[in-house]
Scaffold this motif. Structure first.
Motif, PDB file in Angstrom:
ATOM      1  N   ASP A 400     -18.349  20.959 -22.772  1.00  0.00           N
ATOM      2  CA  ASP A 400     -19.807  20.795 -22.687  1.00  0.00           C
ATOM      3  C   ASP A 400     -20.199  20.432 -21.251  1.00  0.00           C
ATOM      4  OD1 ASP A 400     -22.406  20.825 -23.463  1.00  0.00           O
ATOM      5  OD2 ASP A 400     -22.396  18.808 -24.308  1.00  0.00           O
ATOM      6  N   ASP A 401     -20.552  19.163 -20.983  1.00  0.00           N
ATOM      7  CA  ASP A 401     -21.005  18.774 -19.650  1.00  0.00           C
ATOM      8  C   ASP A 401     -19.886  18.197 -18.805  1.00  0.00           C
ATOM      9  OD1 ASP A 401     -20.570  16.422 -20.950  1.00  0.00           O
ATOM     10  OD2 ASP A 401     -22.576  15.583 -20.645  1.00  0.00           O
ATOM     11  N   THR A 402     -18.630  18.404 -19.184  1.00  0.00           N
ATOM     12  CA  THR A 402     -17.492  17.823 -18.479  1.00  0.00           C
ATOM     13  C   THR A 402     -16.407  18.881 -18.292  1.00  0.00           C
ATOM     14  OG1 THR A 402     -17.965  15.662 -19.466  1.00  0.00           O
ATOM     15  CG2 THR A 402     -15.783  15.965 -18.485  1.00  0.00           C
ATOM     16  N   ILE A 403     -15.769  18.865 -17.107  1.00  0.00           N
ATOM     17  CA  ILE A 403     -14.587  19.677 -16.846  1.00  0.00           C
ATOM     18  C   ILE A 403     -13.439  18.713 -16.548  1.00  0.00           C
ATOM     19  CG2 ILE A 403     -13.524  21.437 -15.406  1.00  0.00           C
ATOM     20  CD1 ILE A 403     -16.215  22.569 -14.810  1.00  0.00           C
ATOM     21  N   ILE A 404     -12.339  18.848 -17.289  1.00  0.00           N
ATOM     22  CA  ILE A 404     -11.181  17.970 -17.155  1.00  0.00           C
ATOM     23  C   ILE A 404     -10.084  18.743 -16.441  1.00  0.00           C
ATOM     24  CG2 ILE A 404      -9.481  16.574 -18.388  1.00  0.00           C
ATOM     25  CD1 ILE A 404     -11.515  16.369 -20.678  1.00  0.00           C
ATOM     26  N   PHE A 405      -9.510  18.121 -15.393  1.00  0.00           N
ATOM     27  CA  PHE A 405      -8.420  18.723 -14.637  1.00  0.00           C
ATOM     28  C   PHE A 405      -7.167  17.873 -14.854  1.00  0.00           C
ATOM     29  CE2 PHE A 405     -12.331  19.794 -12.466  1.00  0.00           C
ATOM     30  CZ  PHE A 405     -12.202  21.153 -12.240  1.00  0.00           C
ATOM     31  N   THR A 406      -6.056  18.537 -15.174  1.00  0.00           N
ATOM     32  CA  THR A 406      -4.782  17.846 -15.385  1.00  0.00           C
ATOM     33  C   THR A 406      -3.697  18.550 -14.583  1.00  0.00           C
ATOM     34  OG1 THR A 406      -4.378  19.160 -17.374  1.00  0.00           O
ATOM     35  CG2 THR A 406      -5.409  17.007 -17.677  1.00  0.00           C
ATOM     36  N   ASP A 407      -2.897  17.722 -13.877  1.00  0.00           N
ATOM     37  CA  ASP A 407      -1.741  18.226 -13.137  1.00  0.00           C
ATOM     38  C   ASP A 407      -2.142  19.396 -12.220  1.00  0.00           C
ATOM     39  OD1 ASP A 407       0.853  18.400 -12.273  1.00  0.00           O
ATOM     40  OD2 ASP A 407       1.514  19.666 -13.952  1.00  0.00           O
ATOM     41  N   VAL A 408      -3.113  19.102 -11.338  1.00  0.00           N
ATOM     42  CA  VAL A 408      -3.587  20.167 -10.462  1.00  0.00           C
ATOM     43  C   VAL A 408      -2.518  20.489  -9.429  1.00  0.00           C
ATOM     44  CG1 VAL A 408      -6.010  19.577 -10.772  1.00  0.00           C
ATOM     45  CG2 VAL A 408      -4.701  18.506  -8.917  1.00  0.00           C
ATOM     46  N   GLN A 409      -2.559  21.705  -8.889  1.00  0.00           N
ATOM     47  CA  GLN A 409      -1.588  22.163  -7.926  1.00  0.00           C
ATOM     48  C   GLN A 409      -2.296  22.692  -6.685  1.00  0.00           C
ATOM     49  OE1 GLN A 409       1.673  21.633  -8.375  1.00  0.00           O
ATOM     50  NE2 GLN A 409       1.074  20.684 -10.356  1.00  0.00           N
ATOM     51  N   THR A 410      -1.572  22.761  -5.588  1.00  0.00           N
ATOM     52  CA  THR A 410      -2.124  23.303  -4.352  1.00  0.00           C
ATOM     53  C   THR A 410      -2.590  24.733  -4.590  1.00  0.00           C
ATOM     54  OG1 THR A 410      -0.581  21.931  -3.087  1.00  0.00           O
ATOM     55  CG2 THR A 410      -1.616  23.789  -1.928  1.00  0.00           C
ATOM     56  N   GLY A 411      -3.772  25.044  -4.052  1.00  0.00           N
ATOM     57  CA  GLY A 411      -4.373  26.356  -4.269  1.00  0.00           C
ATOM     58  C   GLY A 411      -5.420  26.359  -5.348  1.00  0.00           C
ATOM     59  N   SER A 412      -5.616  25.215  -6.015  1.00  0.00           N
ATOM     60  CA  SER A 412      -6.623  25.124  -7.079  1.00  0.00           C
ATOM     61  C   SER A 412      -7.980  24.702  -6.554  1.00  0.00           C
ATOM     62  CB  SER A 412      -6.158  24.133  -8.161  1.00  0.00           C
ATOM     63  OG  SER A 412      -4.953  24.563  -8.744  1.00  0.00           O
ATOM     64  N   SER A 413      -8.135  24.600  -5.232  1.00  0.00           N
ATOM     65  CA  SER A 413      -9.422  24.169  -4.682  1.00  0.00           C
ATOM     66  C   SER A 413     -10.488  25.211  -4.996  1.00  0.00           C
ATOM     67  CB  SER A 413      -9.315  23.971  -3.166  1.00  0.00           C
ATOM     68  OG  SER A 413      -8.371  22.958  -2.866  1.00  0.00           O
ATOM     69  N   ALA A 414     -11.692  24.743  -5.329  1.00  0.00           N
ATOM     70  CA  ALA A 414     -12.825  25.627  -5.650  1.00  0.00           C
ATOM     71  C   ALA A 414     -14.092  24.794  -5.652  1.00  0.00           C
ATOM     72  CB  ALA A 414     -12.634  26.317  -6.996  1.00  0.00           C
ATOM     73  N   VAL A 415     -15.241  25.503  -5.645  1.00  0.00           N
ATOM     74  CA  VAL A 415     -16.542  24.844  -5.768  1.00  0.00           C
ATOM     75  C   VAL A 415     -17.099  25.176  -7.150  1.00  0.00           C
ATOM     76  CG1 VAL A 415     -18.845  24.567  -4.812  1.00  0.00           C
ATOM     77  CG2 VAL A 415     -16.937  25.080  -3.298  1.00  0.00           C
ATOM     78  N   TYR A 416     -17.495  24.130  -7.881  1.00  0.00           N
ATOM     79  CA  TYR A 416     -18.034  24.312  -9.218  1.00  0.00           C
ATOM     80  C   TYR A 416     -19.539  24.051  -9.173  1.00  0.00           C
ATOM     81  CZ  TYR A 416     -13.245  24.513 -10.920  1.00  0.00           C
ATOM     82  OH  TYR A 416     -11.950  24.888 -11.144  1.00  0.00           O
ATOM     83  N   GLN A 417     -20.284  24.905  -9.887  1.00  0.00           N
ATOM     84  CA  GLN A 417     -21.736  24.761  -9.988  1.00  0.00           C
ATOM     85  C   GLN A 417     -22.097  24.353 -11.413  1.00  0.00           C
ATOM     86  OE1 GLN A 417     -20.569  27.840  -8.471  1.00  0.00           O
ATOM     87  NE2 GLN A 417     -20.727  26.794  -6.497  1.00  0.00           N
ATOM     88  N   CYS A 418     -22.967  23.336 -11.479  1.00  0.00           N
ATOM     89  CA  CYS A 418     -23.488  22.874 -12.763  1.00  0.00           C
ATOM     90  C   CYS A 418     -24.979  23.177 -12.800  1.00  0.00           C
ATOM     91  CB  CYS A 418     -23.226  21.379 -12.935  1.00  0.00           C
ATOM     92  SG  CYS A 418     -24.088  20.631 -14.331  1.00  0.00           S
ATOM     93  N   ASN A 419     -25.438  23.938 -13.790  1.00  0.00           N
ATOM     94  CA  ASN A 419     -26.852  24.301 -13.930  1.00  0.00           C
ATOM     95  C   ASN A 419     -27.365  23.725 -15.240  1.00  0.00           C
ATOM     96  OD1 ASN A 419     -29.297  25.727 -14.574  1.00  0.00           O
ATOM     97  ND2 ASN A 419     -28.787  27.140 -12.928  1.00  0.00           N
ATOM     98  N   VAL A 420     -28.326  22.825 -15.144  1.00  0.00           N
ATOM     99  CA  VAL A 420     -28.922  22.175 -16.320  1.00  0.00           C
ATOM    100  C   VAL A 420     -30.385  22.590 -16.368  1.00  0.00           C
ATOM    101  CG1 VAL A 420     -29.294  19.998 -17.512  1.00  0.00           C
ATOM    102  CG2 VAL A 420     -27.373  20.233 -15.940  1.00  0.00           C
ATOM    103  N   SER A 421     -30.863  23.181 -17.482  1.00  0.00           N
ATOM    104  CA  SER A 421     -32.223  23.739 -17.512  1.00  0.00           C
ATOM    105  C   SER A 421     -32.852  23.575 -18.880  1.00  0.00           C
ATOM    106  CB  SER A 421     -32.188  25.226 -17.125  1.00  0.00           C
ATOM    107  OG  SER A 421     -31.426  25.961 -18.062  1.00  0.00           O
ATOM    108  N   ASN A 422     -34.169  23.467 -18.868  1.00  0.00           N
ATOM    109  CA  ASN A 422     -35.004  23.635 -20.062  1.00  0.00           C
ATOM    110  C   ASN A 422     -36.291  24.320 -19.629  1.00  0.00           C
ATOM    111  OD1 ASN A 422     -36.622  21.666 -18.927  1.00  0.00           O
ATOM    112  ND2 ASN A 422     -36.123  20.063 -20.412  1.00  0.00           N
TER     113      ASN A 422
END
Length: 1223
Positions: A400-422
């Protein structure tokens, strides 16, 4: 169930990453971060270039691209669009293309190899300020007491305009509880008064983005008072009312807006809620507001426009409910209920998602928690692509409104966008996940100094970075033990807090950042300062007008901080007036006036804290006093020494009575009981408005102070001495001045100086360390210490060589500062050589120039003063002149090689020699040389005698000149005739009734003397007139004409009227004689004629008035019958009688009549026409029809008269005369 528990535990374990999000240094790899972007709704000025901002950071630096309306925006295809270097900001040049061509929805993308960040949607729209549509607004005529609404209806602009009402003079129209502006800009009158009549109600719309103002056509409002009209008419028509409509009665309130008993309104959370209720009624209603379902939020609520508007800022869900506005007057009450619904665009609950920095193998979480009404929808994207379409990642899980990261590794870097609208809006946030391995580092600058005030809250930073996240440890002074427990508080971001800092907390602090990859420490310093406090506050003062007043404001502060003090009057700056004198710790106001009354505040501050205190000043009238006696002031009292330091002290005193003469200054004196007991010395003077001053002191002095006050009468007696203040001894802080070096003999050097005073010695055992060395020869200083002297003699020195000198003061407590180097010379001796190559050049018979070679500096043996030329005249070259041996000396200062010998005798033999001289004396002479001067101009003959003179010849005899200056070759004889002066003197004149009396004195032998005269400026046109005076010395000219100016002169003539002498010309002005005129207004025949004419006019007016009254008495029945006759006879102008009636428009109205020929009542310049009060196009005022058509409202005369309507009340007599014409 077990899986959810594990997820919850995992969230609790990694929540630290959410709270302690780190700022990644720019030298480390990282995905892009949007740092600046234009607002979502971006309204641009069409007159300026469009700038759409998009700035981002990252490592490597990101590249940028744009979309417009969801389609890629190719910047290269638009020649007017450029992107700024190293930036994503677009600049659109609108000089060649209109701004509206670039309207649309833009979005910026910033990307590098670690990820992609996107901006929110930027809707670009051009601001618009359209013109008001042209319309003809008819005048509004209303009855007094009714309600009225003046519509504004401004053109729709972008953004919406700001509305206000003004008049033709650009002055805002006054508003009140009776007249006010509504939210939509209309102007509402709860009831109108006659004073509301005006023709310049103008609505203005100001468009804030373009700063332009549009104006609506003026609206004319006329308010009629029917009661006054009916009362006037009833006086002439047997109390019959022309206007049967009842006057407006007082009434209970009713709402103009909003309509009905209730209404509803929706507002978004965080915005401003504005509600209005405008009621009409008579008398004017009063408005009040209540919340039916609770209390109004006091801090966020305000009432505007005389309680007609209710405004609540920063609206929240708790503001929903029913609001009731109530309007009441003495006739009743009315209510209106507004139901308010609060909706909410999405908003963050715990802030936008934060960037996440993880080390390989770590866990983390991104949370996008927001709320809204209705509940918003949450959508995730990665690098600008919906997350469901992005590459799969086993270490990532979306809940839902959460992203869980476990045991991340090199190369997993990224930009995440969250869009909340009504339906009411949206939120877009970028948050990157950066997988790094980086040792700990401290970002806070090293050796930073923190300063805090004692008893305040102290925060010491230790910003750090590392991956994994470093752990922070604090130490004080030494690394013996870590800081823990009271009084310290440790924040998660590494900041150390001391809630109540004390002086003992000052010192050196060390923060250590540590992770698995490294350790880093940083040192900072904490300084605890004393607080700034006003120890003596200003006190309430009551002072008489014209006197002076002093407010005290004594401050204690940390001496290492700079103190600033300022004064305010009624929370504003002091007036720019010389009467306000701000001292170090006081405010003085001289010659107090009534306007000086008020509250005075002393504000004192440093860079760390401040304090303030206030006192009120009351000004009263001066009480009558007996004759003022001016005396010297009384001596000051209560001398007090505070803030004692090594070299300064603060002296405070209380002034004595001024005795009606203001104190101008205070003289501060001191006694040194250690060195000069019983002797008082002047120390300093301070203005008469000061009662405190800092005194600079010298060490090793036993000070006692006293103060004298001075006014226009003189000095007061000295105050009682203060307590003794002893300063401690110290090393001298200055050295002797006036150090000089000179010689009294050719082999010595005398070093002298100005001794220090006892105050300058700073301690016992004062001595002088004398140092010298030969300049450019010796490196070491020769030193000797002496006491109780002002000079020292160095013997055995070379003759006249330069020396460097120093004299240093020393005492039992140390040495003075390093002394400055002075320069001097050893003693001089007489010059040892004479100038060489001496020669003379004769320039003329009296001037020669002598040349020589300068003597070597080594042989001068002293300060070169100059050269002296000795010269004398041996003899004249003429055999008749004697010898001359007088010696002359010419001195030439400085280093010269030649000089002029002026004033020589011509034709003579001269001898001369040259000598050099210094401070000791003259050197030997050069060999004597000679020169001869040529012949010159001879002198004047020694005598000139006239002998054997007769009528036509004379004999001259003379002697040769004394100074022949050469061989005499001849003499020149010159002569000229001498003309005697004029024999006339003291010529003057006086003008009387009989003429102009000319007076003079005459010393000549001639008997024929004339007075000649001529009119000024007519010399070439007329001849001089003359009168023989017969030996007299005055003469009366009687033939002169008044009003003219004459030139007058005296002449003496010989036998054949030959002009021999004449006087200077006089300008004689003869005044004009005023003619006797008769005032006709005082003649009896003229007064009688005017009275007869006035009587005739009066009789004619009476006859005309009687005839007119007879013609106006017609019965009403005949008047009505006359309506059927199409022709009416106008009044005849010659006999003031009425003829037949006629409706012919060509007939002119009767002179002086107030009734036009077409049968309508025409208003003149001072009367109102009854036509203006008619209702309907036919002007039918009565119900019986007897007057139908008599007051037609469609006549041209009414239209023409409307523009010249007078504000005066209608005249009853004029109205009667007009109506009698129809009876």
């Amino acid at each position: 169930m077990m899986e959810r528990r594990m997820e919850a535990a995992l969230l609790a374990l990694i929540v630290g990453h959410l709270v302690t999000a780190l700022e990644v240094p720019l030298d480390l790899p990282q995905p892009p971060t949007i740092t600046h972007q234009s607002p979502k709704d971006y309204i641009v000025d069409p007159r300026e270039n469009i700038i759409i901002h998009c700035e981002a950071k990252g490592k490597p630096h990101p590249s940028f691209s744009w979309t417009r309306n969801g389609i890629h925006f190719d910047i290269d295809s638009y020649p007017n669009v450029v992107m700024r270097p190293h930036s994503g900001t677009l600049v659109v040049d609108i000089s060649r293309e209109k701004a509206d061509h670039y309207e649309g929805e833009y979005q910026c993308t910033a990307r590098n190899k670690h990820g992609t960040a996107i901006s929110h949607n930027i809707v670009v729209r051009q601001s618009r300020s359209p013109l008001w549509s042209k319309e003809k607004i008819k005048p509004i005529i209303v009855q007094e007491g009714v309600s009225l609404v003046l519509p504004c209806r401004p053109p729709a602009g972008l953004p919406p305009p700001i509305i206000f009402w003004m008049d033709n003079n650009f002055q805002r129209l006054p508003q009140s509880s009776r007249v006010s502006q509504s939210l939509n800009g209309d102007l509402y009158f709860s009831n109108v008064l006659q004073e509301d009549s005006r023709n310049d109600y103008i609505c203005y719309a100001r468009f804030p983005h373009t700063q332009t103002i549009q104006q609506k056509q003026p609206i004319t409002v006329r308010v009629l008072n029917l009661d006054a009209i009916n009362d006037t008419m009833a006086a002439f028509y047997n109390d019959t009312e022309l206007f049967s409509e009842d006057p407006v009665d007082e009434r209970k309130p009713t709402f103009l807006i909003p309509s009905g008993p209730s209404s509803s309104k929706m507002v978004l959370r965080g915005q401003v809620l504005e509600m209005e209720c405008i009621a009409e009624g008579l008398p004017t209603p009063e408005l009040s507001w209540t919340k039916v379902s609770g209390d109004l939020p006091a801090k966020r609520t305000s009432f505007l426009h005389y309680q007609k508007w209710l405004r609540i800022v920063n609206v929240s869900e708790s503001d929903a409910g029913d609001y009731r506005c109530t309007a009441r007057n003495r006739h009743g009450t009315v209510h209106h209920t507004i139901h308010v619904t609060v909706k909410a665009a999405p908003y963050w609950i715990s802030g936008a998602p934060r960037n996440l920095v993880l080390a390989p193998g770590e866990n983390g979480v991104l949370t996008c928690r927001a709320s809204g009404t209705p509940k918003p929808l949450v959508m995730w994207a990665m690098n600008g692509i919906p997350i469901e379409n992005s590459p799969k990642d086993v270490s990532r899980k979306v809940e839902d409104d959460t992203i869980i990261f476990t045991d991340v590794q090199t190369g997993s870097s990224a930009v995440y966008q969250c869009n909340v609208s009504n339906e009411y809006g949206y939120l877009l946030a970028n948050a990157f996940v950066n997988v790094l391995s980086e040792p700990a580092r401290v970002l806070t600058p090293a050796n930073k100094v923190y300063q805090f005030i004692r008893n305040s809250r102290a925060l010491i930073d230790c910003a750090s970075f590392g991956s994994p996240i470093p752990k922070i440890t604090w130490f004080k002074d030494s690394r013996s033990s870590t800081l823990d427990g009271e009084p310290y508080i440790f924040h998660d971001n590494g900041t150390l807090e001391i809630p109540i800092v004390q002086a003992r907390n000052g010192g050196k602090y060390t923060c250590v950042a540590r992770n698995t990859l490294g350790i880093y420490e940083n040192h900072v310093y904490l300084e605890v300062k004393e607080p700034t406090r006003i120890v003596k506050q200003p006190e309430y003062k009551m002072v008489q007008r014209g006197r002076s007043v002093v407010f005290q404001c004594k401050v204690k502060h940390d001496p290492s901080l700079i103190l600033n003090t300022m004064w305010l009057k009624d929370d504003e700056e002091l007036p720019d007036d010389d009467r306000f004198i701000v001292g170090y710790d006081s405010l003085t106001i001289t010659d107090v006036t009534e306007s000086d009354a008020g509250m005075y505040t002393c504000i004192t501050n440093t860079s760390l804290d401040h304090d303030s205190a206030s006192a009120e000043l009351t000004v009263v009238e001066a009480t009558p006093k007996p004759a003022v006696v001016y005396e010297k002031p009384d001596p000051p009292t209560d001398l007090e020494l505070t803030d004692k330091k090594k070299k300064s002290v603060q002296l405070t005193w209380i002034p004595g009575d001024e005795h009606n003469s203001p104190i101008q200054k205070f003289l501060i004196q001191y006694e040194d009981s250690l060195h000069h007991r019983g002797h008082w010395h002047n120390l300093t003077e301070v203005p008469g408005t000061t009662t405190t001053t800092y005194l600079k002191l010298s060490p090793y002095v036993h000070y006692t102070f006293r103060v004298l006050a001075y006014n226009d009468v003189g000095f007061s007696r000295p105050s009682a001495p203060s307590r003794m203040y002893k300063t401690e001894p110290a090393a001298p802080d200055e050295n002797p001045a006036g150090v000089k070096g000179f010689g009294t003999e050719h082999d010595n050097l005398v070093i002298s100086w100005k001794p220090l005073t006892s105050l300058q010695s700073n301690g016992p055992g004062l001595q002088y360390r004398v140092m010298w060395r030969q300049k450019a020869v010796e490196n070491q200083w020769t030193k000797v210490t002496v006491a109780n002297t002002t000079k020292f003699v160095v013997s055995g020195t070379p003759t006249f060589v330069p020396y460097e000198l120093k004299v240093q003061a020393v005492n039992d407590h140390g040495d003075g500062p390093e002394p400055a180097i002075a320069h001097g010379f050893s003693g001089e001796d007489l010059p040892a050589a004479a100038p060489e190559n001496v020669q003379a050049v004769v320039l003329n018979s009296t001037l020669a120039e002598v040349h020589w070679d300068p003597v070597s500096h080594r042989l001068i043996r002293g300060h070169l003063k100059g050269y002296k030329v000795y010269y004398w005249r041996e003899r004249s070259l003429h055999k008749h002149n004697p010898h001359h041996m007088e010696k002359l000396i010419l001195t030439f200062s400085g280093n010269r090689s030649h000089g002029l010998l002026p004033g020589l005798h011509s034709f003579s033999l001269y001898s001369f020699n040259v000598r050099v001289y210094n401070g000791k004396g003259e050197g030997p002479p050069s060999p004597t040389q000679q020169f001869e001067t040529p012949e010159g101009v001879p002198g004047i003959p020694t005598s000139l005698v006239v002998t054997n003179s007769n009528s036509d010849s004379l004999t001259l005899e003379w002697s040769p000149p004394h100074d022949r200056n050469g061989h005499i070759t001849g003499y020149t004889l010159k002569y000229q005739p001498v003309r005697p002066a004029s024999p006339f003197g003291n010529v003057s004149y006086t003008v009387g009734e009989d003429g102009a009396l000319i007076s003079w004195e005459y010393l000549g032998p001639e008997k024929k003397v004339y007075v000649e005269y001529i009119v000024q400026n007519r010399e070439g046109e007329e001849e001089w007139q003359k009168e023989l005076v017969n030996g007299s010395q005055n003469f009366m000219l009687k033939s002169l004409k008044g009003g003219l100016a004459y030139k007058v002169r005296l002449v003496a003539k010989g036998h054949h009227d030959q002009l021999l002498h004449h006087s200077e010309e006089l300008l004689v002005t003869v005044p004009a004689v005023a003619s006797r005129q008769v005032d006709i207004a005082t003649q009896g025949w003229f007064i009688g004629l005017m009275c007869a004419i006035a009587l005739l006019i009066l009789i004619l007016l009476i006859i005309c008035f009687i005839q007119r009254n007879k013609g106006g008495k017609y019965p009403v029945k005949e008047k009505e019958d006359a309506h059927t006759d199409p022709e009416f006879q106008p009044m005849k102008e010659d006999d003031c009688t009425f003829g037949e009636y006629s409706d012919n428009e060509d007939h002119k109205p009767l002179k002086g009549s107030r009734t036009p020929s077409n049968g309508t009542v025409k208003r003149d310049d001072s009367d109102d026409s009854l036509v203006d009060y008619g209702e309907g196009g036919d002007g039918q005022f009565n119900e019986d029809g007897s007057f139908i058509g008599q007051y037609s409202g469609k006549s041209s005369s009414r239209d023409n008269a409307e523009g010249h309507e007078s504000s005066e009340a209608p005249s009853p007599i004029n109205a009667m005369n007009s109506l009698n014409s129809f009876v």
